[in-house]
Design an enzyme around this catalytic site. Structure first.
Site, PDB file in Angstrom:
ATOM      1  N   LEU A  44       0.810  -1.212   0.000  1.00  0.00           N
ATOM      2  CA  LEU A  44       0.000   0.000   0.000  1.00  0.00           C
ATOM      3  C   LEU A  44       0.844   1.265   0.000  1.00  0.00           C
ATOM      4  CD1 LEU A  44      -2.615  -1.201   2.624  1.00  0.00           C
ATOM      5  CD2 LEU A  44      -3.113  -0.693   0.223  1.00  0.00           C
ATOM      6  N   LYS A  69      15.496  -2.466  -1.157  1.00  0.00           N
ATOM      7  CA  LYS A  69      14.161  -2.679  -1.698  1.00  0.00           C
ATOM      8  C   LYS A  69      13.511  -1.341  -2.064  1.00  0.00           C
ATOM      9  CE  LYS A  69      13.263  -7.017   0.752  1.00  0.00           C
ATOM     10  NZ  LYS A  69      12.424  -7.713   1.766  1.00  0.00           N
ATOM     11  N   ASP A  93      13.789   2.356  10.325  1.00  0.00           N
ATOM     12  CA  ASP A  93      13.484   1.075  10.964  1.00  0.00           C
ATOM     13  C   ASP A  93      12.698   1.363  12.229  1.00  0.00           C
ATOM     14  OD1 ASP A  93      13.348  -1.388  12.151  1.00  0.00           O
ATOM     15  OD2 ASP A  93      15.511  -1.779  12.113  1.00  0.00           O
ATOM     16  N   SER A 172      -4.505   2.611   9.746  1.00  0.00           N
ATOM     17  CA  SER A 172      -5.064   1.667  10.703  1.00  0.00           C
ATOM     18  C   SER A 172      -5.837   0.595   9.937  1.00  0.00           C
ATOM     19  CB  SER A 172      -5.955   2.404  11.710  1.00  0.00           C
ATOM     20  OG  SER A 172      -6.322   1.550  12.754  1.00  0.00           O
ATOM     21  N   TYR A 205      -2.141  -8.150  16.046  1.00  0.00           N
ATOM     22  CA  TYR A 205      -2.185  -7.139  14.991  1.00  0.00           C
ATOM     23  C   TYR A 205      -3.481  -6.338  15.091  1.00  0.00           C
ATOM     24  CZ  TYR A 205      -2.540  -4.950  10.400  1.00  0.00           C
ATOM     25  OH  TYR A 205      -2.684  -4.033   9.385  1.00  0.00           O
ATOM     26  N   LYS A 209      -3.967  -2.170  15.897  1.00  0.00           N
ATOM     27  CA  LYS A 209      -4.751  -1.220  15.105  1.00  0.00           C
ATOM     28  C   LYS A 209      -5.782  -0.503  15.986  1.00  0.00           C
ATOM     29  CE  LYS A 209      -2.291  -1.501  12.406  1.00  0.00           C
ATOM     30  NZ  LYS A 209      -1.553  -0.595  11.508  1.00  0.00           N
TER      31      LYS A 209
END
Length: 331
Positions: A44, A69, A93, A172, A205, A209
């Site tokens: 995203l 990357k 990081d 989020s 996870y 959020k």
């Protein structure tokens, strides 16, 4: 229970968003703007950065843990947009507080910052302490807001010099509807989250959020945009193809995602919208490019007390990491 929340609150919204809504392609002109996107080497964040470049931004910074990357992403964005000299790759990081400090120090040398889109995050089932907290909490919550507060003065400076209201957008998720958040009933929320014996990593996870939502709302409640001079909002891109689910990879999941998920590009449209949104979105959750109601736990009778306590505990933690960092909110 999380299962009850899943069935009654999250799934109906998920079905609606995945099958009946497609966010519009962003068209807002970004001429002259400098925009930072974290976690922008993949997924995203990368697609949002591509949109910003396409929309004529003057500078787009890809903040990545892997600069190698990031350089690959930069080349891809430049090739597809046919614009060069716009994208820069900077090291960041979020599992290293010193890396966050170095990034912000470098950002202070920019001429302006119009928007910071915090897309970087992790999802893992493995419990591991990193920088004093379980790694998901360190990355998705502590460092996310450490970055937001450390970079806030530069955005406020941009506002004073240009007359705009810069924006910080936290990426989020609608999964904040799922957790029942039992840790809120303990004497130390973050202390409990650091206990490997009680940690529910299958839900971690989702909980991270939820914590993001609670913190954004409380900061905005205590510090209106007229005082803060920067818009702080949080955004849900819906369920998209991304790198987040790599630990759960299976043939069945891949099939489900193929049938249900938004493309990464479509999901990124919501990040672009949030990053360009104004003061009316301060402290608000954006879903499908519009202000939307948060989870019942957040907006219910307990919500105000929960978010106040979560922010208080996080603020204390941030002050330990960087003394005085929360004072920028008082300006």
């Amino acid at each position: 229970m999380p299962v009850f929340n899943l069935l009654t609150s999250f799934l109906p919204k998920l079905v609606h968003d995945q099958f009946f809504v497609t966010p519009k392609v962003p068209t807002t002109d970004c001429t002259g703007k400098t925009i930072i996107v974290t976690g922008a080497n993949v997924g995203l964040g990368k697609e949002a950065a591509r949109h910003y470049v396409r929309l004529n931004a003057e500078k787009v910074i890809l903040a990545c843990r892997s600069t190698q990357k990031g350089e690959v992403a930069k080349q891809d964005i430049e090739t597809s947009t046919k614009r060069t000299g716009i994208v820069e790759v900077w090291s960041l990081d979020l599992q290293d507080y010193e890396s966050v400090r170095r990034f912000v120090k470098r950002a202070q040398g920019l001429q302006r910052i119009d928007s910071v889109v915090e897309s970087a995050g992790i999802s893992t089932f493995d419990f591991k302490i990193v920088a004093g907290n379980e790694s998901t909490i360190t990355t998705n919550v502590v460092s996310t807001f450490l970055l937001a507060l450390l970079i806030l003065p530069k955005l406020q400076e941009t506002g004073r010099e240009t007359g705009i209201t810069p924006t910080i957008s936290i990426v989020s998720s609608g999964v904040h509807f799922i957790p029942s958040f039992p840790e809120r009933k303990t004497s130390s929320i973050f202390g409990t989250l650091n206990n490997p014996k009680t940690a529910n990593m299958m839900d971690r996870y989702n909980l991270s959020k939820l914590l993001e939502v609670l913190v954004c709302r409380e900061i905005a409640r205590e510090h209106p945009v007229k005082q803060m001079r920067v818009t702080l909002n949080f955004v849900c891109p819906a369920w998209c193809h991304s790198e987040l689910v790599r630990e759960m990879d299976s043939a069945v999941l891949r099939l489900i995602m193929r049938l249900v998920c938004r493309t990464t590009e479509v999901g990124s449209r919501t990040l672009v919208h949030a990053g360009l949104s104004g003061p009316d979105t301060h402290g608000k959750w954006l879903s499908n490019c519009k202000i939307t109601s948060c989870a019942p736990l957040v907006e219910g009778k307990e919500g105000r007390d929960i978010q106040r306590r979560v922010w208080q505990e996080l603020a204390e933690k941030l002050e330990e990491i960087e003394p005085g960092v929360t004072k920028v909110l008082e300006v």
